[in-house]
Scaffold this motif. Structure first.
Motif, mmCIF file in Angstrom:
data_model
loop_
_atom_site.group_PDB
_atom_site.id
_atom_site.type_symbol
_atom_site.label_atom_id
_atom_site.label_comp_id
_atom_site.label_asym_id
_atom_site.label_seq_id
_atom_site.Cartn_x
_atom_site.Cartn_y
_atom_site.Cartn_z
ATOM 1 N N GLY A 158 0.006 -4.268 13.314
ATOM 2 C CA GLY A 158 -0.497 -4.771 12.046
ATOM 3 C C GLY A 158 -1.721 -4.036 11.534
ATOM 4 O O GLY A 158 -1.877 -3.835 10.325
ATOM 5 N N VAL A 159 -2.596 -3.602 12.451
ATOM 6 C CA VAL A 159 -3.842 -2.985 12.006
ATOM 7 C C VAL A 159 -3.627 -1.566 11.490
ATOM 8 O O VAL A 159 -4.467 -1.032 10.755
ATOM 9 N N VAL A 160 -2.501 -0.941 11.839
ATOM 10 C CA VAL A 160 -2.239 0.438 11.383
ATOM 11 C C VAL A 160 -2.115 0.525 9.866
ATOM 12 O O VAL A 160 -2.810 1.328 9.223
ATOM 13 N N PRO A 161 -1.240 -0.279 9.209
ATOM 14 C CA PRO A 161 -1.201 -0.196 7.741
ATOM 15 C C PRO A 161 -2.501 -0.627 7.076
ATOM 16 O O PRO A 161 -2.825 -0.164 5.976
ATOM 17 N N VAL A 162 -3.249 -1.490 7.736
ATOM 18 C CA VAL A 162 -4.555 -1.863 7.187
ATOM 19 C C VAL A 162 -5.493 -0.652 7.217
ATOM 20 O O VAL A 162 -6.233 -0.399 6.260
ATOM 21 N N ALA A 163 -5.441 0.098 8.324
ATOM 22 C CA ALA A 163 -6.256 1.306 8.416
ATOM 23 C C ALA A 163 -5.816 2.351 7.390
ATOM 24 O O ALA A 163 -6.640 3.047 6.793
ATOM 25 N N LEU A 164 -4.514 2.452 7.155
ATOM 26 C CA LEU A 164 -4.009 3.409 6.168
ATOM 27 C C LEU A 164 -4.455 3.046 4.754
ATOM 28 O O LEU A 164 -4.537 3.922 3.877
ATOM 29 N N ALA A 165 -4.746 1.776 4.538
ATOM 30 C CA ALA A 165 -5.157 1.327 3.202
ATOM 31 C C ALA A 165 -6.531 1.832 2.820
ATOM 32 O O ALA A 165 -7.003 1.553 1.709
ATOM 33 N N ILE A 166 -7.163 2.594 3.685
ATOM 34 C CA ILE A 166 -8.475 3.141 3.352
ATOM 35 C C ILE A 166 -8.406 4.073 2.148
ATOM 36 O O ILE A 166 -9.398 4.312 1.463
ATOM 37 N N VAL A 167 -7.209 4.603 1.863
ATOM 38 C CA VAL A 167 -7.058 5.472 0.695
ATOM 39 C C VAL A 167 -7.267 4.688 -0.597
ATOM 40 O O VAL A 167 -7.443 5.286 -1.668
ATOM 41 N N ALA A 168 -7.269 3.361 -0.524
ATOM 42 C CA ALA A 168 -7.523 2.561 -1.720
ATOM 43 C C ALA A 168 -8.957 2.703 -2.197
ATOM 44 O O ALA A 168 -9.243 2.512 -3.384
ATOM 45 N N ILE A 169 -9.872 3.059 -1.295
ATOM 46 C CA ILE A 169 -11.292 3.102 -1.666
ATOM 47 C C ILE A 169 -11.579 4.193 -2.695
ATOM 48 O O ILE A 169 -12.143 3.902 -3.762
ATOM 49 N N PRO A 170 -11.228 5.469 -2.437
ATOM 50 C CA PRO A 170 -11.474 6.464 -3.491
ATOM 51 C C PRO A 170 -10.651 6.217 -4.745
ATOM 52 O O PRO A 170 -11.104 6.519 -5.854
ATOM 53 N N ALA A 171 -9.449 5.660 -4.593
ATOM 54 C CA ALA A 171 -8.625 5.367 -5.772
ATOM 55 C C ALA A 171 -9.283 4.294 -6.630
ATOM 56 O O ALA A 171 -9.348 4.413 -7.866
ATOM 57 N N TYR A 172 -9.787 3.250 -6.000
ATOM 58 C CA TYR A 172 -10.457 2.180 -6.753
ATOM 59 C C TYR A 172 -11.715 2.705 -7.439
ATOM 60 O O TYR A 172 -12.008 2.377 -8.595
ATOM 61 N N ARG A 173 -12.472 3.550 -6.750
ATOM 62 C CA ARG A 173 -13.696 4.091 -7.360
ATOM 63 C C ARG A 173 -13.366 4.952 -8.574
ATOM 64 O O ARG A 173 -14.084 4.925 -9.588
ATOM 65 N N ALA A 174 -12.296 5.721 -8.471
ATOM 66 C CA ALA A 174 -11.889 6.538 -9.621
ATOM 67 C C ALA A 174 -11.490 5.652 -10.794
ATOM 68 O O ALA A 174 -11.842 5.922 -11.948
ATOM 69 N N LEU A 175 -10.756 4.574 -10.531
ATOM 70 C CA LEU A 175 -10.361 3.659 -11.593
ATOM 71 C C LEU A 175 -11.571 2.982 -12.227
ATOM 72 O O LEU A 175 -11.631 2.782 -13.441
ATOM 73 N N MET A 176 -12.549 2.640 -11.401
ATOM 74 C CA MET A 176 -13.733 1.965 -11.905
ATOM 75 C C MET A 176 -14.515 2.846 -12.863
ATOM 76 O O MET A 176 -14.917 2.418 -13.951
ATOM 77 N N THR A 177 -14.730 4.096 -12.478
ATOM 78 C CA THR A 177 -15.613 4.956 -13.265
ATOM 79 C C THR A 177 -15.001 5.391 -14.578
ATOM 80 O O THR A 177 -15.717 5.869 -15.458
ATOM 81 N N GLU A 178 -13.686 5.229 -14.755
ATOM 82 C CA GLU A 178 -13.085 5.577 -16.036
ATOM 83 C C GLU A 178 -13.230 4.461 -17.056
ATOM 84 O O GLU A 178 -12.922 4.635 -18.235
#
Length: 587
Positions: free
Chosen positions: A394-414
């Motif tokens: 279970g923790v593996v896909p949670v760890a993979l979700a770390i790619v959401a962080i730069p994606a969310y920051r990019a969405l925020m700054t636009e």
């Protein structure tokens, strides 16, 4: 001076997200203004290489490394240190094997389950204090960042980290007793009231890189760098300190406090200031209530913030992971850290591919599928009390979700104008901190109440050991619902070419920016829209000429004369969606 000039040139080169403006000379007869139409020339997307990111951000690299090294070491030592302070009726014998799975971690209490639950509760409360303090202070620090620059708030962060870690060192010197809780909570409050490192560095990226995908790419590159430092810190602190199964950690905290002080000295001497236009400090912008105003005036940002709240609330269940695996599976603290290192390695590998993923799929799709993957992972972790296999899978896909962080920051700054970047990032950062501040003590209290299963079940309610993981799964489901609503309600911005009339030809691609302080009242309300014209081009527009922006949905007079280098404003244009405009500038 040359370095400053080079930085300004690079910054000007990348100003293509808000508007790409190019002017061609013309020869109007008798000096009269003539309206000339010309085809739009779209600028090609500027690709930013890893080396260019490093070159542009080089003065931040060492301070970022020190900050993350110290923060990671503190995080890993926090729980093992608090274990050493727990006292109960039965002390641990002096000759007890500290490499045994039955070692409690405290010389003052031999009950492994009690030590784990009490230490986790203490840790959860202190983390809640830190996040609430940061929640209250971050809007003010964001305003300071916009007014005086990123360098000031980064320095304040490191001064606070120095004092906070020193308080932990003093607490460690007490060994046990009620004074430890006071010192630990004080340390958390100091850290919370002064920490704005992530917001300040995110704002610096937004200062330098202005196209959404480029920002996502840059955030991904920096995420890999940060995770590399985190991994290095984890290996060093595990091999040199945690694996020794010590009873005291005061010397380690003093060393970390010294490193933080060194960073506080290095930052003002080495970091280049990135901010361009500066915003004044006002009480309205600096108070915590400004966060509510920012989110109320920009519903798109508000929905992203709500999604982030649910995401952080869910992910924060991992704050009990170390205590859970030690008590549920009987792992030693060294084995627990090694497993967490392996999980971190998975996240690091995912982060390495995050820039390419954002470039290929865009930040929206990366963010969405990361949320879905994390949701699946938490649903699997609901069964963690039955076997470590469920926890690891279970923790593996949670760890993979770390790619959401730069994606969310990019969405925020636009979503925001440059002048409000620090304020808005501070507001949304406060929302994530609220999630952490609420979730950390909640998960710790649930863990203490229901236990972890195995030898450390709760008192009569052991069947509820899945509760923390179930709560995380439900929070992630809520996050996916809000994200899907945001994506349907606020589709990707589209650029509609306009035509320019005036002296010569002004050709532009329009990306309206909605200010957080703009007036917007529902789907049929009014929105303040900025047309960001590069200062080098606006200087060619006659200063004593009236300007009008005409869109498909209305027109509004511009300020006259137009201040050199200032964005052109089209105020309170009635529009159902401020992202789709067909505009022309009349000069």
């Amino acid at each position: 001076m040359q370095q400053h000039t080079r930085r300004q040139e690079l910054k000007a080169k990348r100003r293509y997200s808000s508007a790409s403006v190019r002017r061609k000379r013309s020869s109007p007869s008798n000096g009269c203004l003539q309206g000339i139409q010309a085809p739009i020339q779209r600028e090609e997307e500027v690709k930013v290489s890893i080396m260019e990111v490093v070159k542009e951000f080089k003065t931040f690299m060492v301070p970022m490394a020190l900050e993350n090294f110290i923060a990671t070491c503190r995080l890993l030592l926090y729980f093992v240190f608090l274990r050493t302070t727990i006292k109960c009726t039965t002390a641990t014998p002096d000759d007890f094997d500290r490499n045994s799975r039955d070692w409690s971690g405290s010389k003052y209490c031999s009950d492994r389950c009690e030590v784990a639950s009490e230490a986790q509760l203490l840790m959860g409360i202190s983390e809640g204090i830190e996040q609430v303090a940061q929640f209250l202070m971050l809007p003010f620090l964001g305003v300071l960042s916009d007014a005086f620059g990123r360098r000031l708030t980064l320095t304040i962060t490191e001064i606070g980290l120095t004092a906070s870690t020193a308080l932990l060192a003093v607490a460690a010197m007490q060994r046990t007793g009620p004074l430890i809780a006071i010192l630990v909570f004080s340390s958390a409050a100091v850290r919370g009231f002064t920490n704005s490192f992530t917001v300040s560095t995110n704002a610096a990226v937004a200062d330098l890189f202005q196209e959404t995908k480029t920002r996502g790419h840059v955030y991904g590159v920096l995420q890999v760098y940060v995770l590399s430092i985190d991994g290095l810190a984890t290996v060093i602190i595990t091999a040199s300190v945690i694996s020794q199964n010590r009873y005291n950690y005061d010397d380690v905290f003093w060393a970390l406090s010294g490193l933080a002080f060194l960073n506080a000295v290095v930052i003002p001497l080495t970091i280049d200031e990135t901010i361009g236009s500066r915003e004044p400090v006002t009480c309205a912008r600096a108070l915590p209530s400004s966060m509510i105003r920012v989110l109320r005036n920009n519903p798109s940002v508000a929905w992203i913030a709500l999604t982030v709240f649910f995401f952080i609330f869910a992910v924060n269940v991992l704050t009990i992971a170390q205590a859970f695996v030690i008590s549920a599976y009987g792992w030693t603290q060294t084995i627990a850290i090694i497993v967490l290192i392996a999980v971190g390695t998975v996240g690091f590998c995912a982060a390495m591919f995050a820039p390419k993923m954002i470039d290929f799929w865009g930040p929206r799709d990366v963010f969405r599928w990361s949320m879905v993957g994390a949701n699946v992972g938490f649903c699997i972790m609901v069964f963690s009390s039955f076997s470590p296999v469920f926890f690891i899978i279970g923790v593996v896909p949670v760890a993979l979700a770390i790619v959401a962080i730069p994606a969310y920051r990019a969405l925020m700054t636009e979503q925001v104008a440059d002048g409000d970047m620090g304020l808005t990032l501070g507001a949304v950062g406060s929302v994530s901190l609220a999630a952490q501040g609420v979730s950390a003590p909640v998960y710790a209290a649930i863990f203490k109440a229901v236990g972890s299963g195995g030898d450390c079940g709760g008192s009569g309610i052991q069947e509820m050991v899945w509760a923390p993981w179930g709560l995380a799964a439900m929070s992630m489901i809520a996050g996916n619902i809000t994200l899907n609503y945001w994506m349907k309600t606020y589709p990707p911005p589209s650029t509609t070419p306009g035509r320019a009339e005036g002296v010569g030809n002004v050709e532009f691609d329009l990306h309206p920016i909605v200010s957080p302080n703009a007036r917007q009242s529902g789907p049929t309300g009014n929105t303040d829209v900025s047309l960001d014209i590069d200062s080098r081009e606006s200087s060619k527009i006659p200063r004593n000429t009236a300007h009008t922006v005409t869109t498909a949905i209305g027109s509004s007079p511009m300020p006259s004369p137009l201040p050199l280098g200032s964005p052109m404003q089209a105020c309170t244009a009635p529009t159902p969606d401020a992202r789709h405009l067909n505009a022309k500038v009349v000069v």
